[in-house]
Design a protein around this motif. Structure first.
Motif, mmCIF file in Angstrom:
data_model
loop_
_atom_site.group_PDB
_atom_site.id
_atom_site.type_symbol
_atom_site.label_atom_id
_atom_site.label_comp_id
_atom_site.label_asym_id
_atom_site.label_seq_id
_atom_site.Cartn_x
_atom_site.Cartn_y
_atom_site.Cartn_z
ATOM 1 N N ASP A 127 28.982 48.411 67.268
ATOM 2 C CA ASP A 127 29.872 48.970 66.215
ATOM 3 C C ASP A 127 29.479 50.396 65.887
ATOM 4 O OD1 ASP A 127 31.254 46.627 66.113
ATOM 5 O OD2 ASP A 127 30.157 45.832 64.360
ATOM 6 N N LEU A 128 28.171 50.639 65.758
ATOM 7 C CA LEU A 128 27.682 51.977 65.435
ATOM 8 C C LEU A 128 28.063 52.965 66.525
ATOM 9 C CD1 LEU A 128 26.065 53.878 63.627
ATOM 10 C CD2 LEU A 128 23.986 53.131 64.816
ATOM 11 N N PRO B 164 26.014 44.905 65.824
ATOM 12 C CA PRO B 164 26.052 46.112 64.963
ATOM 13 C C PRO B 164 25.776 47.381 65.744
ATOM 14 C CG PRO B 164 24.062 44.819 64.559
ATOM 15 C CD PRO B 164 24.958 43.969 65.429
ATOM 16 N N TYR B 165 24.973 47.279 66.812
ATOM 17 C CA TYR B 165 24.679 48.463 67.632
ATOM 18 C C TYR B 165 25.944 48.955 68.332
ATOM 19 C CZ TYR B 165 22.546 51.419 71.168
ATOM 20 O OH TYR B 165 22.221 52.469 71.960
ATOM 21 N N SER C 252 21.586 39.085 69.103
ATOM 22 C CA SER C 252 22.501 39.266 67.951
ATOM 23 C C SER C 252 22.555 40.710 67.472
ATOM 24 C CB SER C 252 22.056 38.349 66.801
ATOM 25 O OG SER C 252 20.731 38.696 66.388
ATOM 26 N N TRP C 253 21.523 41.528 67.767
ATOM 27 C CA TRP C 253 21.505 42.934 67.308
ATOM 28 C C TRP C 253 22.497 43.812 68.059
ATOM 29 C CZ3 TRP C 253 20.393 46.475 71.065
ATOM 30 C CH2 TRP C 253 19.828 45.979 72.250
#
Length: 279
Positions: free
Chosen positions: A24-25, A21-22, A17-18
């Motif tokens: 997106d960053l 956001p990774y 799940s991480w």
């Protein structure tokens, strides 16, 4: 045994799940680097529009793009200030040049006026010498005027304001000279001594001095080429003496008529006359 196997299978499952956001960053960082690279080739207006768009995308805050915009705005302000300062200096320089030109023009007018009055004085002095009138007439050129002083005995009988016939010749000579210099104001002033006068014609020295000034001005204005608007006549009575009233000689000097040709620009300084070659 079956429960134990299921538990082991659950432990071997990896939680990914991480990655969201990774990813997106990384996407935002990539977009930032692309914008920073392209900002070196876009104009200020397009960069400002991009800055606004990305600031909205990045939660509406003031980030790196806003800092770049601020720096660019400061540069624009500096350019505008430099242009304004340059324009101000140019205007000041133009004003200085205009003032210098005006000063030079004024000096030329003063120089020309000085030459005119010097010439006029010489003409009157020559007339005085050739007619033996040195005891009755004199001229003086000062910072405000050329003054022709005429003794009362050369113009009028004692205690009278009627012009002598021979004085009309003098008046016509002066008027013919003044005709050549029509731009000057002319003031005729009458003066008496301090001996009181009171008769059927004059009640005081004021009356006598005023009427003598007017009568001699009338002679000057017989020349119809002179402009009467430039002439004036005043009486000073006994209150502007040039000598003592305690002696006959002093009182004789005080009884006079003065014809003043008034300067328009004033006398030029000695430095101005030297620099312009005037002597």
């Amino acid at each position: 045994m079956s429960k134990k196997r299921k538990h082991e299978e659950h432990e071997e499952h990896v939680d990914e799940s991480w990655l969201i956001p990774y990813a997106d960053l990384l996407t935002l960082l990539l977009a930032l680097f692309i914008v920073l690279y392209s900002s070196s080739t876009v104009d200020a207006k397009k960069f400002e529009e991009m800055s606004k768009a990305f600031n909205v995308a990045l939660s509406g805050g003031n980030g790196v793009l806003e800092s770049y915009k601020s720096t660019d705005s400061q540069a624009l302000v500096s350019d505008e200030q430099a242009k304004e300062d340059s324009s101000k200096k140019q205007n000041e320089s133009t004003q200085q040049v205009s003032a210098t030109n005006l000063d030079k023009a004024m000096q030329e007018l003063m120089k020309k006026e000085q030459e005119d009055l010097e010439k006029l004085k010489r003409q009157v002095d020559q007339y005085i010498d050739s007619n033996g009138l040195s005891t009755s007439l004199e001229t003086k050129l000062n910072q405000s005027r050329l003054m022709i002083t005429i003794s009362d005995r050369a113009l009028f009988p004692s205690g009278n304001a009627t012009i002598k016939p021979e004085a009309e010749k003098l008046g016509m000579f002066i008027s013919n000279i003044l005709q050549k210099y029509p731009s000057y104001e002319v003031m005729v002033s009458g003066h008496t001594d301090n001996q009181p006068i009171s008769n059927s014609e004059f009640h005081s020295n004021w009356d006598l001095s005023s009427m003598r000034a007017v009568r001699f001005m009338d002679v000057l204005l017989l020349n119809d080429k002179l402009d009467p608007k430039r002439f004036s006549a005043i009486g000073n009575g006994e209150y502007d003496p040039v000598a003592t009233n305690d002696t006959d000689a002093g009182r004789a000097k005080n009884r006079r008529v003065e014809v003043s040709i008034i300067r328009n620009y004033g006398q030029p300084s000695a430095a101005t006359m030297i620099s312009s070659g005037f002597k």
